[in-house]
Enzyme design. Structure first.
Site, PDB file in Angstrom:
ATOM      1  N   LYS A 101       5.571 -15.549  12.865  1.00  0.00           N
ATOM      2  CA  LYS A 101       4.507 -16.252  13.602  1.00  0.00           C
ATOM      3  C   LYS A 101       4.661 -16.149  15.121  1.00  0.00           C
ATOM      4  O   LYS A 101       4.378 -17.091  15.854  1.00  0.00           O
ATOM      5  CB  LYS A 101       4.418 -17.733  13.172  1.00  0.00           C
ATOM      6  CG  LYS A 101       4.220 -17.936  11.685  1.00  0.00           C
ATOM      7  CD  LYS A 101       3.073 -17.118  11.113  1.00  0.00           C
ATOM      8  CE  LYS A 101       1.718 -17.609  11.566  1.00  0.00           C
ATOM      9  NZ  LYS A 101       0.608 -16.761  11.046  1.00  0.00           N
ATOM     10  N   HIS A 117      11.039  -9.042   9.930  1.00  0.00           N
ATOM     11  CA  HIS A 117      11.397 -10.326  10.539  1.00  0.00           C
ATOM     12  C   HIS A 117      12.922 -10.511  10.526  1.00  0.00           C
ATOM     13  O   HIS A 117      13.417 -11.581  10.857  1.00  0.00           O
ATOM     14  CB  HIS A 117      10.764 -11.495   9.775  1.00  0.00           C
ATOM     15  CG  HIS A 117       9.271 -11.591   9.933  1.00  0.00           C
ATOM     16  ND1 HIS A 117       8.632 -11.432  11.142  1.00  0.00           N
ATOM     17  CD2 HIS A 117       8.287 -11.846   9.021  1.00  0.00           C
ATOM     18  CE1 HIS A 117       7.324 -11.583  10.977  1.00  0.00           C
ATOM     19  NE2 HIS A 117       7.090 -11.838   9.704  1.00  0.00           N
ATOM     20  N   SER A 138       3.200 -23.027  14.753  1.00  0.00           N
ATOM     21  CA  SER A 138       2.528 -21.979  13.984  1.00  0.00           C
ATOM     22  C   SER A 138       3.221 -21.753  12.642  1.00  0.00           C
ATOM     23  O   SER A 138       2.567 -21.590  11.605  1.00  0.00           O
ATOM     24  CB  SER A 138       2.523 -20.676  14.802  1.00  0.00           C
ATOM     25  OG  SER A 138       1.737 -19.711  14.162  1.00  0.00           O
TER      26      SER A 138
END
Length: 277
Positions: free
Chosen positions: A29, A91, A121
């Protein structure tokens, strides 16, 4: 970590990168889809326009460590990618990146977002994504975020890890979400410079317009609306894309507590963020 990112662990670690691969790395995010789309347009926007209208971004830019049921694994998508260069997203924190990316001297584009907006987020993302753990209420989530008990680990280690890596590995382009919101065109230009692309100004302008948050939010190829594990009735995948939305979530007490903790966690790094622009 959840099993969606560990079930293929050995194969991910043994992934064979190619020298022209471009790795897009972020904490979840932080602007991953935004940068993925910009890069996809820079490389393939003109050459393969049908790609933009018929293939979702998560197929065009494989999510390396992902292994979701009923869906090709990130590894399979990367291995079978028809494009050169291959654009691959991850990620994973810097210490878990497959070694071949460093060995092949691949270009890495890292995007970092200030911790407060990133936390907000991520909270809304966990609420709507069945592939993530239940976040609990906002206060509970924020404490877990500060404790580093999140999928992909502590935000602090993630952003600082890539920042430190930059000192010894020159092929990292470190970007800030806040800079992208402030002046997308400037950041596209910097990306081109890093990638050695001589993209004409008109084309860069067009890409900047195409990747405007509201346009991407409406674009079914970039807004993840076709992904069944996400419940858009709870929250859209692309929610606000703003800097400073944390002010609508943090109480005064939470903010003070967070700032104190943040100072401790970030006291040894030169890395600095803006929480408003």
């Amino acid at each position: 970590m959840t099993h969606f990112f560990t079930d293929n662990w050995e194969k991910v670690q043994n992934f064979q990168a190619r020298p022209d691969d471009i790795l897009i790395a972020t904490y979840p995010k932080a602007g991953t889809t935004w940068v993925s789309y910009i890069l996809d347009l820079l490389y393939f926007g003109n050459a393969e326009p049908e790609r933009q209208t018929s293939i979702p971004i998560f197929i065009r830019v494989p999510f390396l460590e992902s292994i979701f049921p009923g869906f090709p694994t990130g590894l399979d998508l990367a291995d079978n990618s028809p494009t050169r260069p291959r654009l691959i997203k991850t990620h994973l924190p810097v210490q878990l990146i497959p070694k071949s990316f460093w060995e092949q001297n691949c270009k890495v584009v890292y995007v970092a977002r200030n911790a407060k907006d990133n936390a907000v987020s991520y909270y809304h993302f966990e609420r709507m994504n069945k592939g993530q753990p239940e976040p609990g209420d906002w206060n509970n989530f924020l404490q877990n975020f500060m404790d580093g008990k999140k999928v992909f680990g502590p935000w602090y280690d993630h952003v600082c890890g890539y920042w430190e890596k930059k000192k010894t590995y020159s092929n990292i382009h470190y970007m800030f979400f806040e800079d992208m919101v402030e002046d997308t065109g400037r950041e596209v230009e910097r990306l081109c410079s890093f990638l050695g692309l001589s993209t004409p100004i008109e084309e860069r302008k067009r890409i900047t317009e195409c990747t405007h948050f509201e346009k991407m939010k409406q674009n079914n190829m970039t807004n993840y609306s076709s992904v069944s594990v996400m419940d858009f009735k709870i929250s859209p995948f692309m929610r606000k894309g703003k800097v400073g939305d944390w002010k609508n979530h943090f109480t005064v007490a939470q903010n003070e507590h967070f700032d104190e903790h943040y100072k401790q966690k970030m006291k040894t790094t030169t890395l600095q963020f803006r929480t408003e622009i």
